[in-house]
Motif scaffolding. Structure first.
Motif, PDB file in Angstrom:
ATOM      1  N   GLU A  42       0.834  -1.199   0.000  1.00  0.00           N
ATOM      2  CA  GLU A  42       0.000   0.000   0.000  1.00  0.00           C
ATOM      3  C   GLU A  42       0.865   1.244   0.000  1.00  0.00           C
ATOM      4  O   GLU A  42       1.937   1.271   0.598  1.00  0.00           O
ATOM      5  CB  GLU A  42      -0.910   0.021   1.233  1.00  0.00           C
ATOM      6  CG  GLU A  42      -1.914  -1.104   1.287  1.00  0.00           C
ATOM      7  CD  GLU A  42      -2.763  -1.048   2.545  1.00  0.00           C
ATOM      8  OE1 GLU A  42      -2.557  -0.112   3.359  1.00  0.00           O
ATOM      9  OE2 GLU A  42      -3.622  -1.921   2.728  1.00  0.00           O
ATOM     10  N   THR A  43       0.371   2.271  -0.680  1.00  0.00           N
ATOM     11  CA  THR A  43       1.083   3.542  -0.705  1.00  0.00           C
ATOM     12  C   THR A  43       0.074   4.675  -0.881  1.00  0.00           C
ATOM     13  O   THR A  43      -1.102   4.435  -1.162  1.00  0.00           O
ATOM     14  CB  THR A  43       2.140   3.573  -1.829  1.00  0.00           C
ATOM     15  OG1 THR A  43       2.877   4.800  -1.747  1.00  0.00           O
ATOM     16  CG2 THR A  43       1.499   3.460  -3.200  1.00  0.00           C
ATOM     17  N   THR A  44       0.541   5.893  -0.720  1.00  0.00           N
ATOM     18  CA  THR A  44      -0.351   7.050  -0.745  1.00  0.00           C
ATOM     19  C   THR A  44      -0.661   7.538  -2.150  1.00  0.00           C
ATOM     20  O   THR A  44      -1.759   8.023  -2.412  1.00  0.00           O
ATOM     21  CB  THR A  44       0.279   8.206   0.062  1.00  0.00           C
ATOM     22  OG1 THR A  44       0.644   7.730   1.358  1.00  0.00           O
ATOM     23  CG2 THR A  44      -0.695   9.367   0.215  1.00  0.00           C
ATOM     24  N   TYR A  45       0.285   7.410  -3.073  1.00  0.00           N
ATOM     25  CA  TYR A  45       0.156   8.043  -4.375  1.00  0.00           C
ATOM     26  C   TYR A  45       0.084   7.033  -5.516  1.00  0.00           C
ATOM     27  O   TYR A  45       0.846   6.057  -5.548  1.00  0.00           O
ATOM     28  CB  TYR A  45       1.325   8.991  -4.621  1.00  0.00           C
ATOM     29  CG  TYR A  45       1.441  10.087  -3.589  1.00  0.00           C
ATOM     30  CD1 TYR A  45       0.439  11.048  -3.462  1.00  0.00           C
ATOM     31  CD2 TYR A  45       2.530  10.150  -2.727  1.00  0.00           C
ATOM     32  CE1 TYR A  45       0.521  12.042  -2.512  1.00  0.00           C
ATOM     33  CE2 TYR A  45       2.626  11.147  -1.770  1.00  0.00           C
ATOM     34  CZ  TYR A  45       1.615  12.095  -1.665  1.00  0.00           C
ATOM     35  OH  TYR A  45       1.699  13.077  -0.725  1.00  0.00           O
ATOM     36  N   SER A  46      -0.812   7.307  -6.457  1.00  0.00           N
ATOM     37  CA  SER A  46      -0.951   6.445  -7.621  1.00  0.00           C
ATOM     38  C   SER A  46       0.314   6.441  -8.470  1.00  0.00           C
ATOM     39  O   SER A  46       0.672   5.429  -9.080  1.00  0.00           O
ATOM     40  CB  SER A  46      -2.141   6.907  -8.476  1.00  0.00           C
ATOM     41  OG  SER A  46      -3.344   6.822  -7.753  1.00  0.00           O
ATOM     42  N   GLY A  47       1.001   7.585  -8.520  1.00  0.00           N
ATOM     43  CA  GLY A  47       2.248   7.643  -9.264  1.00  0.00           C
ATOM     44  C   GLY A  47       3.288   6.698  -8.694  1.00  0.00           C
ATOM     45  O   GLY A  47       4.065   6.077  -9.438  1.00  0.00           O
ATOM     46  N   THR A  48       3.305   6.575  -7.366  1.00  0.00           N
ATOM     47  CA  THR A  48       4.228   5.640  -6.719  1.00  0.00           C
ATOM     48  C   THR A  48       3.880   4.205  -7.085  1.00  0.00           C
ATOM     49  O   THR A  48       4.764   3.369  -7.309  1.00  0.00           O
ATOM     50  CB  THR A  48       4.182   5.824  -5.199  1.00  0.00           C
ATOM     51  OG1 THR A  48       4.439   7.191  -4.873  1.00  0.00           O
ATOM     52  CG2 THR A  48       5.211   4.937  -4.504  1.00  0.00           C
ATOM     53  N   ILE A  49       2.593   3.891  -7.159  1.00  0.00           N
ATOM     54  CA  ILE A  49       2.156   2.548  -7.561  1.00  0.00           C
ATOM     55  C   ILE A  49       2.708   2.213  -8.942  1.00  0.00           C
ATOM     56  O   ILE A  49       3.249   1.115  -9.173  1.00  0.00           O
ATOM     57  CB  ILE A  49       0.620   2.451  -7.558  1.00  0.00           C
ATOM     58  CG1 ILE A  49       0.073   2.582  -6.135  1.00  0.00           C
ATOM     59  CG2 ILE A  49       0.151   1.138  -8.194  1.00  0.00           C
ATOM     60  CD1 ILE A  49      -1.437   2.595  -6.056  1.00  0.00           C
ATOM     61  N   CYS A  50       2.595   3.155  -9.865  1.00  0.00           N
ATOM     62  CA  CYS A  50       3.081   2.919 -11.228  1.00  0.00           C
ATOM     63  C   CYS A  50       4.589   2.697 -11.248  1.00  0.00           C
ATOM     64  O   CYS A  50       5.089   1.814 -11.963  1.00  0.00           O
ATOM     65  CB  CYS A  50       2.699   4.085 -12.127  1.00  0.00           C
ATOM     66  SG  CYS A  50       0.919   4.225 -12.439  1.00  0.00           S
ATOM     67  N   MET A  51       5.322   3.462 -10.485  1.00  0.00           N
ATOM     68  CA  MET A  51       6.768   3.298 -10.453  1.00  0.00           C
ATOM     69  C   MET A  51       7.166   1.967  -9.841  1.00  0.00           C
ATOM     70  O   MET A  51       8.121   1.313 -10.291  1.00  0.00           O
ATOM     71  CB  MET A  51       7.404   4.450  -9.666  1.00  0.00           C
ATOM     72  CG  MET A  51       7.314   5.801 -10.363  1.00  0.00           C
ATOM     73  SD  MET A  51       8.057   5.821 -12.018  1.00  0.00           S
ATOM     74  CE  MET A  51       9.767   5.453 -11.618  1.00  0.00           C
ATOM     75  N   MET A  52       6.419   1.514  -8.842  1.00  0.00           N
ATOM     76  CA  MET A  52       6.706   0.204  -8.229  1.00  0.00           C
ATOM     77  C   MET A  52       6.378  -0.933  -9.193  1.00  0.00           C
ATOM     78  O   MET A  52       7.104  -1.923  -9.273  1.00  0.00           O
ATOM     79  CB  MET A  52       5.931   0.078  -6.916  1.00  0.00           C
ATOM     80  CG  MET A  52       6.389   1.059  -5.842  1.00  0.00           C
ATOM     81  SD  MET A  52       5.347   1.064  -4.374  1.00  0.00           S
ATOM     82  CE  MET A  52       5.908  -0.428  -3.564  1.00  0.00           C
ATOM     83  N   ALA A  53       5.285  -0.755  -9.941  1.00  0.00           N
ATOM     84  CA  ALA A  53       4.940  -1.769 -10.950  1.00  0.00           C
ATOM     85  C   ALA A  53       6.015  -1.826 -12.028  1.00  0.00           C
ATOM     86  O   ALA A  53       6.345  -2.893 -12.541  1.00  0.00           O
ATOM     87  CB  ALA A  53       3.585  -1.449 -11.560  1.00  0.00           C
ATOM     88  N   LEU A  54       6.568  -0.672 -12.363  1.00  0.00           N
ATOM     89  CA  LEU A  54       7.618  -0.606 -13.376  1.00  0.00           C
ATOM     90  C   LEU A  54       8.857  -1.376 -12.946  1.00  0.00           C
ATOM     91  O   LEU A  54       9.601  -1.908 -13.784  1.00  0.00           O
ATOM     92  CB  LEU A  54       7.974   0.859 -13.644  1.00  0.00           C
ATOM     93  CG  LEU A  54       8.855   1.173 -14.849  1.00  0.00           C
ATOM     94  CD1 LEU A  54       8.204   0.690 -16.140  1.00  0.00           C
ATOM     95  CD2 LEU A  54       9.121   2.671 -14.918  1.00  0.00           C
ATOM     96  N   GLU A  55       9.068  -1.456 -11.628  1.00  0.00           N
ATOM     97  CA  GLU A  55      10.208  -2.199 -11.096  1.00  0.00           C
ATOM     98  C   GLU A  55       9.935  -3.696 -11.012  1.00  0.00           C
ATOM     99  O   GLU A  55      10.791  -4.460 -10.566  1.00  0.00           O
ATOM    100  CB  GLU A  55      10.572  -1.667  -9.710  1.00  0.00           C
ATOM    101  CG  GLU A  55      11.122  -0.249  -9.709  1.00  0.00           C
ATOM    102  CD  GLU A  55      12.426  -0.137 -10.485  1.00  0.00           C
ATOM    103  OE1 GLU A  55      13.223  -1.102 -10.459  1.00  0.00           O
ATOM    104  OE2 GLU A  55      12.642   0.904 -11.129  1.00  0.00           O
ATOM    105  N   GLY A  56       8.732  -4.109 -11.437  1.00  0.00           N
ATOM    106  CA  GLY A  56       8.410  -5.533 -11.437  1.00  0.00           C
ATOM    107  C   GLY A  56       7.979  -6.090 -10.100  1.00  0.00           C
ATOM    108  O   GLY A  56       7.974  -7.314  -9.898  1.00  0.00           O
ATOM    109  N   ILE A  57       7.577  -5.204  -9.182  1.00  0.00           N
ATOM    110  CA  ILE A  57       7.185  -5.664  -7.846  1.00  0.00           C
ATOM    111  C   ILE A  57       5.871  -6.434  -7.885  1.00  0.00           C
ATOM    112  O   ILE A  57       5.672  -7.399  -7.154  1.00  0.00           O
ATOM    113  CB  ILE A  57       7.091  -4.463  -6.883  1.00  0.00           C
ATOM    114  CG1 ILE A  57       8.481  -3.867  -6.674  1.00  0.00           C
ATOM    115  CG2 ILE A  57       6.473  -4.864  -5.547  1.00  0.00           C
ATOM    116  CD1 ILE A  57       8.488  -2.578  -5.869  1.00  0.00           C
ATOM    117  N   GLY A  58       4.956  -6.003  -8.752  1.00  0.00           N
ATOM    118  CA  GLY A  58       3.659  -6.662  -8.831  1.00  0.00           C
ATOM    119  C   GLY A  58       2.738  -5.926  -9.780  1.00  0.00           C
ATOM    120  O   GLY A  58       3.185  -5.165 -10.642  1.00  0.00           O
TER     121      GLY A  58
END
Length: 315
Positions: A224-240
């Motif tokens: 979980e995170t606060t910002y949708s932009g952070t979600i996209c960056m984490m997905a870009l790293e292949g986290i999930g």
């Protein structure tokens, strides 16, 4: 001071100080030299001060005149600012526009709309703040914003928000992800996957969790995170797999695979204007550009509903 000075006398005194001669002052004020001389004599008589002497055939201001001129200048500069402000308001409405939005919309929607607005009105100063929904609501109530845009309902009796746009959540993942080739993802496809979502208390996340529970989906793990932009960056790293609104997903579409999620989880965009006063011409222009932006959304991905006042939709 024996008598009060009138505006014409002060104006004549200022013009003489600026030009150095009564002839120059007369030209500046589009009048005659005798008229300026008469007004200057009235100023000296009214103030009971020696403001000028004649040196080698030219007027020479005294120290008293210089100090009085400084005071007069401050007054006239204030008048000039008022005149400039009136001209700006006459030509384009209020010269400042205060806009608030959530970070995801500040990253995706607002840059395009602000650019379009600035092309039409380059003279208007825009203050854009990206904050959470609670801060937007309180700021609107306290007159900090002319308008706000959010994906979370602004529930307050003084606010008359409308649903400006309706769309659906999407999944984002790195292009190499095993599900990236799908045309869409069924929520059951998320079973056993690592999901990256907004914080549990966020209305969008609440709706997603309801859908997951109804379909018996158990993720392998969640982040979980606060910002949708952070979600996209984490997905870009292949986290999930990230679950975000389509607006922020569009910013990362050149790097991430964006896949629709079914059944649909709604994402509403709410628009609200300051309740303290009628909207300025600039606020109306900016609002019209927002509507035009959403009206050009790709077919089949969203709808633009009629204004919904007082409706408690979650985003």
């Amino acid at each position: 001071m024996a008598r009060a000075l009138n505006f014409r006398q002060i104006e004549a005194f200022r013009a003489v100080m600026q030009t150095g001669t009564t002839t120059g002052a007369a030209a500046l004020l589009h009048t005659t030299q005798p008229s300026i001389s008469r007004l200057l004599a009235q100023v000296q008589a009214a103030t009971e001060l020696k403001l000028f002497d004649v040196h080698k055939g030219r007027l020479r201001p005294t120290q008293e005149a210089r100090e009085l001129f400084e005071t007069v200048q401050r007054h006239f500069l204030g008048l000039e600012r008022i005149e400039q402000s009136v001209a700006l308001l006459r030509n384009s409405g209020t010269g400042r526009l205060h806009v608030g939005c959530t970070p995801a919309l500040g990253l995706s929607v607002m840059p395009k709309v602000a650019a379009a607005f600035s092309r039409w009105h380059p003279e208007v100063h825009i203050n854009l703040q990206t904050v959470g929904a609670v801060a937007l609501r309180e700021g609107l109530l306290h007159g900090l914003y002319d308008l706000v845009l959010t994906t979370t309902p602004l529930e307050h009796p003084q606010l008359d928000a409308e649903v400006l746009h309706r769309s659906r959540m999407v999944c984002v993942m790195e292009p190499a992800h095993r599900l990236a080739g799908r045309s869409h993802l069924d929520v059951r496809d998320l079973n056993g996957e690592v999901l990256i979502t907004l914080n549990a208390e966020d209305p969008i996340s609440v709706e997603l969790q309801d859908v997951l529970v109804r379909h018996g989906v158990v993720p392998a793990a969640t982040m979980e995170t606060t910002y949708s932009g952070t979600i996209c960056m984490m997905a870009l790293e292949g986290i999930g797999i990230g679950i975000v609104n389509p607006h922020v997903a569009s910013v990362f579409a050149d790097r991430l695979k964006v896949v629709p999620l079914r059944p649909a989880c709604s994402v509403d965009v709410y628009l609200a204007l300051a309740p303290q006063s009628a909207p300025s011409r600039m606020t109306e222009t900016f609002t019209a550009l927002l509507r035009a932006h959403f009206d050009t959304a790709p077919p089949g991905k969203s709808t633009s509903p009629r204004p919904t006042k007082g409706r408690k939709n979650h985003s």
